[in-house]
Write a protein that holds these residues in place. Structure first.
Motif, PDB file in Angstrom:
ATOM      1  N   PRO A   1      41.083  37.173  36.136  1.00  0.00           N
ATOM      2  CA  PRO A   1      42.240  38.076  36.138  1.00  0.00           C
ATOM      3  C   PRO A   1      41.927  39.388  36.852  1.00  0.00           C
ATOM      4  O   PRO A   1      40.801  39.888  36.783  1.00  0.00           O
ATOM      5  N   PRO A   2      42.914  39.963  37.538  1.00  0.00           N
ATOM      6  CA  PRO A   2      42.685  41.200  38.292  1.00  0.00           C
ATOM      7  C   PRO A   2      42.165  42.358  37.430  1.00  0.00           C
ATOM      8  O   PRO A   2      41.300  43.115  37.855  1.00  0.00           O
ATOM      9  N   ARG A   3      42.733  42.474  36.206  1.00  0.00           N
ATOM     10  CA  ARG A   3      42.288  43.575  35.342  1.00  0.00           C
ATOM     11  C   ARG A   3      40.818  43.428  34.962  1.00  0.00           C
ATOM     12  O   ARG A   3      40.058  44.410  34.936  1.00  0.00           O
ATOM     13  N   PHE A   4      40.436  42.193  34.666  1.00  0.00           N
ATOM     14  CA  PHE A   4      39.030  41.950  34.312  1.00  0.00           C
ATOM     15  C   PHE A   4      38.114  42.220  35.503  1.00  0.00           C
ATOM     16  O   PHE A   4      37.043  42.806  35.355  1.00  0.00           O
ATOM     17  N   ARG A   5      38.544  41.801  36.679  1.00  0.00           N
ATOM     18  CA  ARG A   5      37.757  42.062  37.884  1.00  0.00           C
ATOM     19  C   ARG A   5      37.596  43.557  38.126  1.00  0.00           C
ATOM     20  O   ARG A   5      36.518  44.037  38.464  1.00  0.00           O
ATOM     21  N   SER A   6      38.673  44.292  37.943  1.00  0.00           N
ATOM     22  CA  SER A   6      38.608  45.748  38.141  1.00  0.00           C
ATOM     23  C   SER A   6      37.664  46.409  37.139  1.00  0.00           C
ATOM     24  O   SER A   6      36.906  47.321  37.495  1.00  0.00           O
ATOM     25  N   ALA A   7      37.710  45.944  35.881  1.00  0.00           N
ATOM     26  CA  ALA A   7      36.841  46.521  34.855  1.00  0.00           C
ATOM     27  C   ALA A   7      35.378  46.237  35.155  1.00  0.00           C
ATOM     28  O   ALA A   7      34.517  47.133  35.053  1.00  0.00           O
ATOM     29  N   VAL A   8      35.078  45.005  35.523  1.00  0.00           N
ATOM     30  CA  VAL A   8      33.692  44.640  35.838  1.00  0.00           C
ATOM     31  C   VAL A   8      33.222  45.398  37.076  1.00  0.00           C
ATOM     32  O   VAL A   8      32.097  45.900  37.140  1.00  0.00           O
TER      33      VAL A   8
END
Length: 308
Positions: A2-9
């Motif tokens: 997911p984009p949000r997870f990618r951004s957080a990582v």
């Protein structure tokens, strides 16, 4: 992913990379700069011409010679007649080529002794529980020769003893040895980890241009933190010195040893700000071109429909 997870990582990896920048620079400096005898001697060599260092060395060597004289003459009143000559001769000696050679030789001998003790777990000094020492006899012999050439009274009777100067306390050897081994590993892996985390953070980012900007700003921040750490370290180092140690001389030594780190700090700041500014300007130019193209397309009238 997911984009949000990618951004957080991605954000976490970039933040971790920025945090590792100053620590990686410090570890690499300690491992590849301080731990190399040739680089250390080259770094310390210009200090032989520093007035504060010269005065500190002259006072220390002169005091050591006078202690030997007092011991040799068993307290007889010779200090008043010899002391001024010794003081002047030692200060004169620090301005000669012989002193510069002795300075380099002393630094090389000291560095070799410390490195040998830190790297060799079976070092004799460590096993015996004694400190790491350096013999000062060569320096005393050169000063004695200078005094004799200047026709100083009783100069030929100054004893040249093999005086062991402790440069590393025995009680601290085990801890310093472990810390040195850690630095040797960290000096390579911390900078590598910082680069890997930065590349991974950019690769995982949803908006890579923003990730590049954040990484560049983080690098600049890491350089700034390194500079602040050096300034704080200098103040703390000078504040903890014994009363008989010259603070101007110690400051000159600290500045010489950390000159490379200061350069690295400014390079990180300059490189990070340059990349961030370039990325922002590139994005601004691209958005301007896109806005102009859309404005131009909006002014073109729609084609008339063909009548059937």
């Amino acid at each position: 992913m997911p984009p949000r997870f990618r951004s957080a990582v991605s954000a976490a990896l970039i933040a971790l990379s920025s945090l590792l920048v100053p620590f990686g620079a410090l570890a690499a400096w300690a491992s590849y700069g301080l731990a190399d005898t040739g680089r250390y001697v080259t770094t310390m060599a210009p200090l032989s011409a520093d007035p504060d260092v010269r005065n500190a060395v002259a006072d220390t060597v002169g005091a050591g010679i006078m202690r030997e004289v007092d011991h040799k003459f068993d307290g007889r009143p010779v200090r008043g007649s010899v002391g001024p000559f010794v003081h002047d001769a030692v200060h004169s000696f620090t301005q000669t080529e012989a002193f510069r050679l002795a300075w380099d030789a002393g630094n090389r001998a000291t560095h070799d002794a410390v490195l040998r003790a830190l790297r060799d777990e079976h070092d004799e000094a460590g096993l015996a529980g004694g400190p790491v020492t350096v013999d000062l006899a060569p320096v005393t012999a050169q000063v004695k020769q200078q005094l004799a050439e200047d026709h100083v009274p009783l100069a030929d009777r100054i004893p040249v003893e093999h005086t062991a100067l402790a440069v590393l306390p025995a009680g601290e050897l085990a801890g310093l040895r472990k810390g040195f081994h850690v630095l040797e590993v960290a000096g390579f892996w911390l900078p590598v980890a910082a680069v890997v985390f930065a590349v991974a953070g950019i690769a995982l980012a949803v908006h890579r241009r923003r990730a590049v900007t954040a990484t560049a700003l983080g690098t600049a921040l890491g350089g700034a933190l390194l500079g602040v750490a050096l300034a704080i370290g200098r103040r703390l180092t000078l504040a903890d010195l014994p009363a008989d140690v010259s603070r101007p001389a110690a400051g000159a030594v600290y500045d010489a040893l950390t000159a490379t780190l200061h350069t690295v700090a400014w390079l990180l700041i300059g490189l990070g700000l340059t990349v961030a500014l370039t990325t922002l300007l590139t994005r601004y130019v691209r958005l301007r071109r896109l806005a102009r193209r859309r404005a131009a397309e909006a002014k073109v009238p729609a084609p008339s429909r063909a009548r059937v």
